[in-house]
Design a protein around this motif. Structure first.
Motif, PDB file in Angstrom:
ATOM      1  N   GLU A 190       0.829  -1.204   0.000  1.00 49.46           N
ATOM      2  CA  GLU A 190       0.000   0.000   0.000  1.00 49.46           C
ATOM      3  C   GLU A 190       0.863   1.255   0.000  1.00 49.46           C
ATOM      4  O   GLU A 190       0.558   2.236  -0.683  1.00 49.46           O
ATOM      5  CB  GLU A 190      -0.938   0.002   1.217  1.00 49.46           C
ATOM      6  CG  GLU A 190      -2.024  -1.054   1.174  1.00 49.46           C
ATOM      7  CD  GLU A 190      -1.545  -2.444   1.584  1.00 49.46           C
ATOM      8  OE1 GLU A 190      -0.425  -2.578   2.129  1.00 49.46           O
ATOM      9  OE2 GLU A 190      -2.291  -3.401   1.330  1.00 49.46           O
ATOM     10  N   ASP A 191       1.961   1.236   0.750  1.00 46.37           N
ATOM     11  CA  ASP A 191       2.886   2.376   0.778  1.00 46.37           C
ATOM     12  C   ASP A 191       3.511   2.604  -0.601  1.00 46.37           C
ATOM     13  O   ASP A 191       3.672   3.737  -1.042  1.00 46.37           O
ATOM     14  CB  ASP A 191       3.983   2.153   1.821  1.00 46.37           C
ATOM     15  CG  ASP A 191       3.437   2.152   3.245  1.00 46.37           C
ATOM     16  OD1 ASP A 191       2.278   2.558   3.453  1.00 46.37           O
ATOM     17  OD2 ASP A 191       4.177   1.738   4.147  1.00 46.37           O
ATOM     18  N   LYS A 226       1.080   7.166  -6.766  1.00 48.37           N
ATOM     19  CA  LYS A 226       0.011   8.172  -6.877  1.00 48.37           C
ATOM     20  C   LYS A 226       0.527   9.603  -6.794  1.00 48.37           C
ATOM     21  O   LYS A 226      -0.162  10.528  -7.211  1.00 48.37           O
ATOM     22  CB  LYS A 226      -1.030   7.950  -5.784  1.00 48.37           C
ATOM     23  CG  LYS A 226      -1.852   6.698  -5.966  1.00 48.37           C
ATOM     24  CD  LYS A 226      -2.811   6.520  -4.806  1.00 48.37           C
ATOM     25  CE  LYS A 226      -3.518   5.183  -4.865  1.00 48.37           C
ATOM     26  NZ  LYS A 226      -4.352   4.956  -3.681  1.00 48.37           N
ATOM     27  N   THR A 227       1.730   9.808  -6.282  1.00 45.52           N
ATOM     28  CA  THR A 227       2.239  11.172  -6.114  1.00 45.52           C
ATOM     29  C   THR A 227       2.624  11.838  -7.420  1.00 45.52           C
ATOM     30  O   THR A 227       2.693  13.063  -7.486  1.00 45.52           O
ATOM     31  CB  THR A 227       3.462  11.215  -5.164  1.00 45.52           C
ATOM     32  OG1 THR A 227       4.536  10.475  -5.762  1.00 45.52           O
ATOM     33  CG2 THR A 227       3.126  10.661  -3.797  1.00 45.52           C
ATOM     34  N   ASP A 228       2.868  11.046  -8.465  1.00 47.44           N
ATOM     35  CA  ASP A 228       3.291  11.633  -9.732  1.00 47.44           C
ATOM     36  C   ASP A 228       3.008  10.638 -10.856  1.00 47.44           C
ATOM     37  O   ASP A 228       3.537   9.522 -10.839  1.00 47.44           O
ATOM     38  CB  ASP A 228       4.784  11.960  -9.686  1.00 47.44           C
ATOM     39  CG  ASP A 228       5.274  12.741 -10.895  1.00 47.44           C
ATOM     40  OD1 ASP A 228       4.632  12.675 -11.964  1.00 47.44           O
ATOM     41  OD2 ASP A 228       6.310  13.399 -10.771  1.00 47.44           O
ATOM     42  N   PRO A 229       2.214  11.018 -11.849  1.00 48.20           N
ATOM     43  CA  PRO A 229       1.884  10.079 -12.923  1.00 48.20           C
ATOM     44  C   PRO A 229       3.082   9.706 -13.804  1.00 48.20           C
ATOM     45  O   PRO A 229       3.017   8.759 -14.571  1.00 48.20           O
ATOM     46  CB  PRO A 229       0.825  10.820 -13.753  1.00 48.20           C
ATOM     47  CG  PRO A 229       0.998  12.256 -13.416  1.00 48.20           C
ATOM     48  CD  PRO A 229       1.554  12.310 -12.015  1.00 48.20           C
ATOM     49  N   LYS A 230       4.200  10.431 -13.665  1.00 49.78           N
ATOM     50  CA  LYS A 230       5.391  10.121 -14.457  1.00 49.78           C
ATOM     51  C   LYS A 230       6.224   8.997 -13.855  1.00 49.78           C
ATOM     52  O   LYS A 230       7.147   8.504 -14.488  1.00 49.78           O
ATOM     53  CB  LYS A 230       6.256  11.369 -14.614  1.00 49.78           C
ATOM     54  CG  LYS A 230       5.581  12.473 -15.392  1.00 49.78           C
ATOM     55  CD  LYS A 230       6.457  13.697 -15.432  1.00 49.78           C
ATOM     56  CE  LYS A 230       5.658  14.877 -15.962  1.00 49.78           C
ATOM     57  NZ  LYS A 230       6.324  16.133 -15.680  1.00 49.78           N
ATOM     58  N   ILE A 231       5.924   8.603 -12.621  1.00 51.11           N
ATOM     59  CA  ILE A 231       6.693   7.530 -11.967  1.00 51.11           C
ATOM     60  C   ILE A 231       6.374   6.198 -12.630  1.00 51.11           C
ATOM     61  O   ILE A 231       5.219   5.806 -12.724  1.00 51.11           O
ATOM     62  CB  ILE A 231       6.390   7.464 -10.454  1.00 51.11           C
ATOM     63  CG1 ILE A 231       6.856   8.731  -9.748  1.00 51.11           C
ATOM     64  CG2 ILE A 231       7.048   6.225  -9.827  1.00 51.11           C
ATOM     65  CD1 ILE A 231       6.488   8.792  -8.276  1.00 51.11           C
TER      66      ILE A 231
END
Length: 144
Positions: free
Chosen positions: A99-100, A106-111
């Protein structure tokens, strides 16, 4: 459809058992699959393979990248949203790690990839001087 496919490539058989057992112990994902691409000389025990893996590929040693690609190709065929390439000596150490990890995505769509760091020697591989240790978790025998 599995949520994630874990691809383990191995050339030694002495680490993978603990790695897979901690994966099952600390991973609360409803649907995941395990692929092992075994390049070891001796191979793994069939009973153990049947219990913990969804696909076992036995091949001669062709290196980490090639064996990872072999496993990833099969994972892609299962139409899974996440593919994880794992080293055989990796240990999972707490129950909410998955989950982490998803929160990081979710913090950046480029990841497109996330790489964990060592809880015993933080920043290992990131320029810390030999002998500099930053403990981020108290020592526990199960991490060793």
């Amino acid at each position: 459809m599995p949520e994630v496919v874990f691809v383990f490539t191995i050339i030694r058989t002495d680490f993978i058992v603990k790695s897979i057992k901690t994966l099952y112990q600390y991973t609360d994902i409803e649907k995941f699959r395990v692929i092992i691409v075994d390049q070891s000389i001796e191979g793994l025990d069939k009973e153990w393979i049947d219990k913990y893996t969804h696909l076992y590929i036995r091949q001669k040693n062709q290196g980490f990248a090639q064996s990872s690609n072999t496993g990833l190709i099969h994972g892609l065929r299962w139409n899974t949203p996440y593919l994880a390439v794992m080293n055989d000596d990796l240990k999972f150490i707490y129950p909410t790690w998955w989950e982490d990890l998803l929160e990081v995505f979710k913090t950046d769509p480029k990841i497109v990839a996330v790489n964990p760091f060592c809880p015993k020697v933080a920043m290992w591989g990131y320029g810390m001087t030999n002998g500099e240790y930053l403990e981020i978790l108290p020592y526990k025998e199960q991490y060793s």
